[in-house]
Enzyme design. Structure first.
Site, PDB file in Angstrom:
ATOM      1  N   ASP A  97       0.842  -1.102  -0.221  1.00  0.00           N
ATOM      2  CA  ASP A  97      -0.012   0.194  -0.011  1.00  0.00           C
ATOM      3  C   ASP A  97       0.909   1.297   0.098  1.00  0.00           C
ATOM      4  OD1 ASP A  97       0.808  -0.761   2.684  1.00  0.00           O
ATOM      5  OD2 ASP A  97      -0.631   0.995   3.357  1.00  0.00           O
ATOM      6  N   GLU A 159       0.059  -1.064   5.547  1.00  0.00           N
ATOM      7  CA  GLU A 159       0.966  -0.602   6.619  1.00  0.00           C
ATOM      8  C   GLU A 159       0.969   1.041   6.718  1.00  0.00           C
ATOM      9  OE1 GLU A 159       4.597   0.942   7.907  1.00  0.00           O
ATOM     10  OE2 GLU A 159       3.850   1.676   6.044  1.00  0.00           O
TER      11      GLU A 159
HETATM   12 ZN   LIG Z   1       7.052   2.282   4.066  1.00  0.00          ZN
END
Ligand SMILES: [Zn+2]
Length: 480
Positions: A97, A159
């Site tokens: 992501d 994340e």
């Molecule tokens: Zn990163």
């Protein structure tokens, strides 16, 4: 192993031949706006996941599973590549992501239309952290899909925004058993300088509130005797630093930083400090941004300057973010800051201090076999350059999650990005040379770890630093 062997030279040459395919993979992934932030569509995130699975298959990975928890849109890819029997296990983590593009007007080219030039790829997510995904795929290609270690590749899709996946490793530690865990969500201090990140600061959020009146009152009628809550709060906040900008709060750990660092000029440029504005604090830069604490006022209740109000404020709140020395318990540092604020009593007014979320920092031990293998790998990949150590001022919660799950596994933080990649900013870029070298570094790391410790002499120039050979380097006093 002070020089670069002909084997290593051959490996580097093969990696260089792979560069066009690395770039193709990176461009393919970077075209997908896989933003996991609330309000963004799920489809691109799922597209990125599908693309990753295809890319892993293309480099010969047969066993690809996923972890999908409540609250996750896109699964975490967990892919396994068995090594020879008895080989050590290496877990390699990064994420697919990306943060949103931000103000697209600040980009020279559209953020999700990656542009390749002679030495770089520009686009959102190319350095944070799709470059690292390309590097992992490239390293698998470099070893023809047969690494000398057992590999577990973990690629997360959440994340950047409040990951629930972080709960998984501590809850299922057996799935994350490894001799070494590489967190490839970082990179070099600057291009050409191979760097291992060994420390991450902890973080504490705190709310401070002053309450002084039943309700806001006219500043002409009451100002002068009625206590203004904002002014009281500002006085308390002003006590946090001395006149030079050093923290004036007792009980916050700070030590000199002895690893690699930025020069003041580099840091000014990276931070975009305006001409004539000084940096704050004294002492070495590393101890201010990595091996010391920092407090930032991240919110303050007040009408905006565009809409002022002639009133004495009855209450005011500020939210502070405290960054904590990597080895100081975050709670302990938070309590030190809270005690300082409670003791201020501006104009004799008691402040309400609430310690919120606290996350510990991380300090990697630097004496183990995987650390030495990583040093050798980075030095080899960067043509014998001395390997520096670095810390990050912010936290990477997944590092703590892996640490909780597998405290005995060595954690190593290195990767393809660098301090100038402008991650999270406009015109984020990934340098191709750094990418290719990271491919070599991963392959050499696997090889060195599989070969096992071969005694003194395998360590090269990077380990002549007393800090990095000290197995007791979890004590930052010895390391920084
Ligand atoms: Zn990163």
């Amino acid at each position: 192993m002070t020089g670069i062997s002909s084997d290593d030279a051959a490996l580097a040459a093969r990696a260089a031949e792979l560069t066009p395919s690395l770039v193709d993979r990176l461009v393919r992934l970077a075209r997908i706006p896989s933003v996991a932030a609330p309000g963004f569509p799920a489809e691109p995130l799922l597209d990125a996941h599908r693309a990753l699975v295809e890319e892993l298959r293309a480099v010969g990975v047969g066993q690809i599973d996923q972890v999908l928890l409540d609250g996750m849109t896109a699964p975490t890819v967990v892919a396994d590549v068995p090594g020879p029997p008895g080989a050590p296990t290496v877990l390699v983590y990064t994420h697919y992501d990306v943060v949103p593009a931000g103000d697209e007007g600040l980009w020279d080219t559209p953020p999700f239309e990656p542009v390749v030039s002679a030495d770089r790829v520009v686009g959102r997510g190319v350095a944070d952290s799709k470059g690292n995904i390309a590097a992992i795929l490239g390293a698998l290609q470099l070893v023809d899909g047969r690494p000398p270690v057992t590999l577990r590749i973990v690629l997360e899709g959440h994340e950047e925004f409040g990951s629930v996946y972080e709960e998984h490793p501590p809850a299922h530690p057996e799935l994350y058993a490894a001799d070494a865990i590489v967190i490839a969500d970082v990179g070099n201090v600057r291009p050409g300088v191979p760097t291992l990140t060994i420390g991450l600061r902890g973080s504490v959020t705190m709310t401070v509130e002053a309450r002084t009146l039943d309700t806001d009152k006219h500043s002409g009628q009451f100002g002068g005797a009625a206590p203004d809550a904002r002014t009281a709060l500002i006085r308390a906040l002003a006590s946090l630093h001395d006149a030079r900008g050093d923290l004036a709060v007792a009980g916050l750990r700070r030590e000199p930083w002895t690893g690699a660092s930025y020069t003041d000029d580099e840091f000014r440029e990276l931070a975009g400090v305006l001409p004539g504005v000084p940096l704050v604090g004294t002492g070495d830069l590393g101890s201010r941004i990595w091996s010391g604490a920092a407090v930032t006022v991240i919110a303050f209740d007040a009408p905006p300057a565009s809409a002022p109000l002639n009133a004495v404020a009855s209450s005011a709140r500020a939210v502070l973010n405290l960054r904590v020395h990597p080895a100081q318990p975050a709670r302990e540092a938070g309590e030190a800051l809270a005690a300082h604020l409670r003791a201020q009593r501006p104009f004799g007014i008691d402040l309400d201090v609430t310690v919120g979320e606290a996350g510990d920092g991380f300090l990697a031990p630097t004496g183990g076999p995987a650390f030495r293998a990583a040093q050798t790998a980075l030095r080899t990949a960067w043509d014998g350059a001395e390997v520096g150590t670095l810390a990050l001022g912010g936290s990477i919660p997944i590092v703590m999650a892996f640490h909780e799950a597998q405290p005995g596994a060595e954690k190593l933080l290195f990767g393809a990005t660098d301090g100038y990649a402008n991650i999270h900013g406009p015109n984020e870029r990934q340098l191709l040379d750094e990418l290719t070298r990271t491919v070599v570094a991963l392959a050499v790391f696997w090889r060195e770890l599989a070969a096992g410790p071969t005694g003194p002499g395998t360590a090269g120039p990077g380990t002549t630093d007393p800090g990095t050979t000290d197995p007791g380097a979890t004590d930052p006093g010895a390391d920084r």
